[in-house]
Scaffold this motif. Structure first.
Motif, mmCIF file in Angstrom:
data_model
loop_
_atom_site.group_PDB
_atom_site.id
_atom_site.type_symbol
_atom_site.label_atom_id
_atom_site.label_comp_id
_atom_site.label_asym_id
_atom_site.label_seq_id
_atom_site.Cartn_x
_atom_site.Cartn_y
_atom_site.Cartn_z
ATOM 1 N N VAL A 1 43.527 36.919 35.553
ATOM 2 C CA VAL A 1 42.077 36.862 35.355
ATOM 3 C C VAL A 1 41.552 38.278 35.526
ATOM 4 N N ASP A 2 40.877 38.786 34.491
ATOM 5 C CA ASP A 2 40.377 40.155 34.516
ATOM 6 C C ASP A 2 38.957 40.243 35.064
ATOM 7 N N LEU A 3 38.151 39.219 34.769
ATOM 8 C CA LEU A 3 36.770 39.180 35.246
ATOM 9 C C LEU A 3 36.496 37.814 35.852
ATOM 10 N N ASN B 1 47.153 40.222 39.370
ATOM 11 C CA ASN B 1 48.013 40.392 38.197
ATOM 12 C C ASN B 1 47.338 41.205 37.101
ATOM 13 N N SER B 2 46.015 41.210 37.077
ATOM 14 C CA SER B 2 45.291 41.949 36.058
ATOM 15 C C SER B 2 45.529 43.445 36.167
ATOM 16 N N GLY B 3 45.530 43.950 37.381
ATOM 17 C CA GLY B 3 45.666 45.383 37.589
ATOM 18 C C GLY B 3 44.358 46.138 37.483
ATOM 19 N N GLN B 4 43.342 45.507 36.905
ATOM 20 C CA GLN B 4 42.032 46.147 36.775
ATOM 21 C C GLN B 4 40.910 45.112 36.870
ATOM 22 N N ILE C 1 41.400 45.404 43.125
ATOM 23 C CA ILE C 1 40.298 44.628 42.557
ATOM 24 C C ILE C 1 38.979 45.338 42.868
ATOM 25 N N ARG C 2 38.116 45.437 41.860
ATOM 26 C CA ARG C 2 36.792 46.010 42.071
ATOM 27 C C ARG C 2 35.810 44.863 42.317
#
Length: 337
Positions: free
Chosen positions: A97-99, A143-146, A204-205
């Motif tokens: 999940v990226d967002l 897992n996204s890395g960003q 994670i941001r």
């Protein structure tokens, strides 16, 4: 907060092909957020408690965005069991999940209500449900890395406080005070998650946002709908900005390269009630590091949802402790005080 450059809009969202966005809430701000992310090319998952509203949201996005990749997942934030089951399904179907947009909320029910687990409804839905959901999804986010996690607060958090002595508002329920507490908790969660992400290397941001005052079902159906204030909300709708405008700070926090981890964003005009995204004023209560850590620890303890490497490791007794806590003393173990 006067801007000296062109206002940020949906047109500034970068291409999101290949990225997966997960939004809680099927209507209002959640729908507008999901629509904008789908338009930017993201694979969008909308999580909500109503299959009918979820299907309608998916159909409308598909109508407006040909070839959109959008789906619905059933989840009731007012049930920890439902939250966990949804997260488990997502972990089976997604690689990352990226967002994650923690958007859904309930606002000022006139009488004190509780979740399936015995929490005061607003704290349980707005903060604790999202807290547990994020904890369960942490492997996918890492897992996204960003990845970015955006948590929605509110202008109601400005004068709020965390009632550690009566977290569930059992002694004296006040709808707006309880709502303000829940939204302050969302902001404190976002700030503390950023600190832990940096300290523990989650990558994670974590960012917070608020929509100002927008025309959504939350506003129209809030407590006191037939009072003078309620009548203004219902019939003077033109005084409040559209939901699509209210979603801009969330979209900025989720996608803008300038949005920093630990940042807080809201509208830029009329005391942050309307306008375009800009840095928001963080309430003093949210800046208290000790209070943020205590809230995090208590949230872990009473939900049983554990973040990796956190100091408090909930045990099998955490859920059973909750039944006693919400029914009576709310005595917190010494290790959490």
């Amino acid at each position: 907060m006067t801007q000296t450059h062109s206002p940020w809009t949906n047109a500034d969202i970068p291409p999101l092909q290949g990225r997966t966005a997960l939004i809680t809430g099927t209507g209002g701000l959640g729908f507008e957020t999901a629509l904008a992310l789908a338009q930017a090319g993201a694979t969008v998952v909308i999580a909500g408690r109503s299959p009918i509203k979820g299907a309608a949201a998916v159909a409308e996005i598909e109508r407006r965005v040909p070839h959109a990749s959008v789906s619905f997942e059933l989840m009731n934030l007012a049930s920890l069991g439902s939250v966990e089951r949804c997260a488990d399904r997502l972990k089976q179907s997604l690689d990352a999940v990226d967002l994650l947009i923690n958007n859904a909320a309930v606002m000022t029910p006139p009488d004190r209500c509780t979740t399936a687990d015995g929490f005061e409804l607003q704290l349980g839905t707005n903060h604790l449900g999202h807290f547990a959901f994020t904890a369960h999804l942490l492997p996918l986010l890492m897992n996204s890395g960003q990845a970015r996690v955006v948590s929605l607060s509110s202008v109601a958090a400005r004068d709020a406080r965390i009632h550690f002595d009566d977290l569930q508002f059992q002694r004296s329920y006040q709808p707006m005070a309880a709502y303000g507490q829940s939204k302050l908790a969302c902001l404190m969660f976002a700030l503390e998650m950023q600190r832990l992400s940096e300290e523990l290397g989650w990558g994670i941001r974590s960012v917070a946002a608020h929509p100002g005052i927008s025309r959504t079902e939350l506003l129209i159906n809030g407590a006191g709908r037939w009072s003078l204030a309620g009548m203004v909300r219902r019939f003077a709708w033109f005084l409040f900005q559209p939901a699509a405008q209210g979603a801009l700070p969330t979209l900025y926090a989720a996608t803008a390269s300038e949005a920093r981890g630990g940042g807080y964003y809201g509208p830029d005009r009329l005391s942050e009630t309307r306008g375009h995204p800009a840095p928001a004023r963080t309430p003093e209560a949210a800046l208290e590091a000790a209070a943020r850590r205590r809230l995090w620890a208590e949230s872990e303890w009473i939900t049983g949802a554990c973040f990796p490497s956190a100091k408090v490791q909930p045990t099998g007794t955490a859920r059973s402790w909750l039944a006693t806590a919400v029914a009576g003393s709310q005595t917190i173990p010494a290790s959490l005080q």
